[in-house]
Motif scaffolding. Structure first.
Motif, PDB file in Angstrom:
ATOM      1  N   PHE A   1      27.070  24.414   4.696  1.00 40.35           N
ATOM      2  CA  PHE A   1      26.847  25.624   5.481  1.00 40.35           C
ATOM      3  C   PHE A   1      28.177  26.293   5.813  1.00 40.35           C
ATOM      4  O   PHE A   1      28.334  27.508   5.658  1.00 40.35           O
ATOM      5  CB  PHE A   1      26.076  25.277   6.760  1.00 40.35           C
ATOM      6  CG  PHE A   1      25.853  26.450   7.666  1.00 40.35           C
ATOM      7  CD1 PHE A   1      24.853  27.373   7.391  1.00 40.35           C
ATOM      8  CD2 PHE A   1      26.642  26.635   8.793  1.00 40.35           C
ATOM      9  CE1 PHE A   1      24.647  28.464   8.227  1.00 40.35           C
ATOM     10  CE2 PHE A   1      26.447  27.721   9.626  1.00 40.35           C
ATOM     11  CZ  PHE A   1      25.446  28.639   9.347  1.00 40.35           C
ATOM     12  N   GLN A   2      29.150  25.510   6.253  1.00 37.37           N
ATOM     13  CA  GLN A   2      30.453  26.067   6.613  1.00 37.37           C
ATOM     14  C   GLN A   2      31.189  26.593   5.383  1.00 37.37           C
ATOM     15  O   GLN A   2      31.809  27.654   5.431  1.00 37.37           O
ATOM     16  CB  GLN A   2      31.306  25.022   7.334  1.00 37.37           C
ATOM     17  CG  GLN A   2      32.575  25.600   7.916  1.00 37.37           C
ATOM     18  CD  GLN A   2      32.310  26.724   8.900  1.00 37.37           C
ATOM     19  OE1 GLN A   2      31.538  26.562   9.838  1.00 37.37           O
ATOM     20  NE2 GLN A   2      32.927  27.867   8.694  1.00 37.37           N
ATOM     21  N   ILE A   3      31.111  25.863   4.283  1.00 35.37           N
ATOM     22  CA  ILE A   3      31.743  26.316   3.037  1.00 35.37           C
ATOM     23  C   ILE A   3      31.141  27.652   2.606  1.00 35.37           C
ATOM     24  O   ILE A   3      31.863  28.592   2.257  1.00 35.37           O
ATOM     25  CB  ILE A   3      31.588  25.246   1.931  1.00 35.37           C
ATOM     26  CG1 ILE A   3      32.471  24.034   2.249  1.00 35.37           C
ATOM     27  CG2 ILE A   3      31.931  25.819   0.553  1.00 35.37           C
ATOM     28  CD1 ILE A   3      32.166  22.802   1.418  1.00 35.37           C
TER      29      ILE A   3
ATOM     30  N   ALA B   1      29.812  15.945   0.776  1.00 39.64           N
ATOM     31  CA  ALA B   1      29.532  17.112   1.610  1.00 39.64           C
ATOM     32  C   ALA B   1      28.089  17.051   2.099  1.00 39.64           C
ATOM     33  O   ALA B   1      27.164  16.969   1.302  1.00 39.64           O
ATOM     34  CB  ALA B   1      29.756  18.391   0.811  1.00 39.64           C
ATOM     35  N   ASP B   2      27.927  17.080   3.417  1.00 41.99           N
ATOM     36  CA  ASP B   2      26.572  17.106   3.960  1.00 41.99           C
ATOM     37  C   ASP B   2      26.137  18.561   4.157  1.00 41.99           C
ATOM     38  O   ASP B   2      26.878  19.493   3.841  1.00 41.99           O
ATOM     39  CB  ASP B   2      26.479  16.289   5.254  1.00 41.99           C
ATOM     40  CG  ASP B   2      27.353  16.832   6.383  1.00 41.99           C
ATOM     41  OD1 ASP B   2      27.717  18.035   6.359  1.00 41.99           O
ATOM     42  OD2 ASP B   2      27.667  16.053   7.303  1.00 41.99           O
ATOM     43  N   SER B   3      24.944  18.746   4.674  1.00 39.87           N
ATOM     44  CA  SER B   3      24.401  20.103   4.796  1.00 39.87           C
ATOM     45  C   SER B   3      25.237  20.968   5.737  1.00 39.87           C
ATOM     46  O   SER B   3      25.397  22.168   5.499  1.00 39.87           O
ATOM     47  CB  SER B   3      22.944  20.064   5.249  1.00 39.87           C
ATOM     48  OG  SER B   3      22.826  19.394   6.480  1.00 39.87           O
ATOM     49  N   LEU B   4      25.790  20.388   6.775  1.00 37.86           N
ATOM     50  CA  LEU B   4      26.643  21.156   7.689  1.00 37.86           C
ATOM     51  C   LEU B   4      27.935  21.582   6.988  1.00 37.86           C
ATOM     52  O   LEU B   4      28.393  22.720   7.148  1.00 37.86           O
ATOM     53  CB  LEU B   4      26.960  20.341   8.944  1.00 37.86           C
ATOM     54  CG  LEU B   4      27.751  21.063  10.029  1.00 37.86           C
ATOM     55  CD1 LEU B   4      27.018  22.319  10.494  1.00 37.86           C
ATOM     56  CD2 LEU B   4      28.001  20.143  11.206  1.00 37.86           C
ATOM     57  N   ASP B   5      28.504  20.676   6.198  1.00 40.23           N
ATOM     58  CA  ASP B   5      29.700  21.021   5.419  1.00 40.23           C
ATOM     59  C   ASP B   5      29.399  22.185   4.477  1.00 40.23           C
ATOM     60  O   ASP B   5      30.178  23.140   4.383  1.00 40.23           O
ATOM     61  CB  ASP B   5      30.180  19.827   4.583  1.00 40.23           C
ATOM     62  CG  ASP B   5      30.704  18.673   5.417  1.00 40.23           C
ATOM     63  OD1 ASP B   5      31.300  18.916   6.481  1.00 40.23           O
ATOM     64  OD2 ASP B   5      30.516  17.521   4.981  1.00 40.23           O
TER      65      ASP B   5
ATOM     66  N   ILE C   1      37.077  24.615   0.053  1.00 38.96           N
ATOM     67  CA  ILE C   1      36.491  23.270   0.046  1.00 38.96           C
ATOM     68  C   ILE C   1      37.504  22.241   0.536  1.00 38.96           C
ATOM     69  O   ILE C   1      37.177  21.371   1.347  1.00 38.96           O
ATOM     70  CB  ILE C   1      35.958  22.916  -1.360  1.00 38.96           C
ATOM     71  CG1 ILE C   1      34.769  23.816  -1.702  1.00 38.96           C
ATOM     72  CG2 ILE C   1      35.574  21.441  -1.442  1.00 38.96           C
ATOM     73  CD1 ILE C   1      34.309  23.734  -3.145  1.00 38.96           C
ATOM     74  N   VAL C   2      38.734  22.347   0.073  1.00 33.12           N
ATOM     75  CA  VAL C   2      39.794  21.429   0.506  1.00 33.12           C
ATOM     76  C   VAL C   2      39.973  21.515   2.023  1.00 33.12           C
ATOM     77  O   VAL C   2      40.047  20.491   2.709  1.00 33.12           O
ATOM     78  CB  VAL C   2      41.115  21.736  -0.239  1.00 33.12           C
ATOM     79  CG1 VAL C   2      42.301  21.054   0.425  1.00 33.12           C
ATOM     80  CG2 VAL C   2      41.007  21.310  -1.699  1.00 33.12           C
ATOM     81  N   ASP C   3      40.019  22.735   2.547  1.00 28.02           N
ATOM     82  CA  ASP C   3      40.191  22.924   3.989  1.00 28.02           C
ATOM     83  C   ASP C   3      39.015  22.365   4.779  1.00 28.02           C
ATOM     84  O   ASP C   3      39.202  21.714   5.805  1.00 28.02           O
ATOM     85  CB  ASP C   3      40.365  24.408   4.330  1.00 28.02           C
ATOM     86  CG  ASP C   3      41.709  24.959   3.892  1.00 28.02           C
ATOM     87  OD1 ASP C   3      42.621  24.166   3.580  1.00 28.02           O
ATOM     88  OD2 ASP C   3      41.843  26.200   3.848  1.00 28.02           O
ATOM     89  N   GLU C   4      37.810  22.634   4.317  1.00 31.48           N
ATOM     90  CA  GLU C   4      36.617  22.209   5.057  1.00 31.48           C
ATOM     91  C   GLU C   4      36.380  20.707   4.999  1.00 31.48           C
ATOM     92  O   GLU C   4      35.943  20.110   5.977  1.00 31.48           O
ATOM     93  CB  GLU C   4      35.371  22.935   4.539  1.00 31.48           C
ATOM     94  CG  GLU C   4      35.271  24.368   4.966  1.00 31.48           C
ATOM     95  CD  GLU C   4      35.250  24.555   6.474  1.00 31.48           C
ATOM     96  OE1 GLU C   4      34.668  23.728   7.201  1.00 31.48           O
ATOM     97  OE2 GLU C   4      35.844  25.545   6.932  1.00 31.48           O
ATOM     98  N   LEU C   5      36.645  20.113   3.847  1.00 31.67           N
ATOM     99  CA  LEU C   5      36.301  18.699   3.662  1.00 31.67           C
ATOM    100  C   LEU C   5      37.495  17.757   3.779  1.00 31.67           C
ATOM    101  O   LEU C   5      37.323  16.540   3.740  1.00 31.67           O
ATOM    102  CB  LEU C   5      35.624  18.501   2.299  1.00 31.67           C
ATOM    103  CG  LEU C   5      34.329  19.280   2.078  1.00 31.67           C
ATOM    104  CD1 LEU C   5      33.774  18.991   0.689  1.00 31.67           C
ATOM    105  CD2 LEU C   5      33.296  18.949   3.147  1.00 31.67           C
TER     106      LEU C   5
END
Length: 73
Positions: free
Chosen positions: A39-41, A33-37, A11-15
């Protein structure tokens, strides 16, 4: 490394958040976090834990996601 720490790192890396901002009680809404975030998480978690995450599961907080992974890995 425990499931929470790995999920927290993802989560830290993605956001781009600080570790202190990502606790078990933190909601994804609080993390902006949006839906794309999400999805990637979820993709990263599936790769890390070799688990299939049900996107229909009701996961509002980091704890919900950690519990899901622990119960399904």
């Amino acid at each position: 490394m425990a499931v929470f720490e790995k999920v927290q790192d993802i989560i830290v890396d993605e956001l781009g958040k600080e570790k202190e901002e990502v606790t078990l009680e933190t909601s994804f809404e609080e993390l902006d976090a949006d839906s794309l975030d999400l999805f990637q998480i979820i993709n990263d978690i599936e790769d890390e834990f070799d688990v299939e995450v049900d996107t229909e599961a009701d996961m509002k907080t980091v704890a919900d996601l950690v519990k899901y992974v622990e119960n399904n890995k």
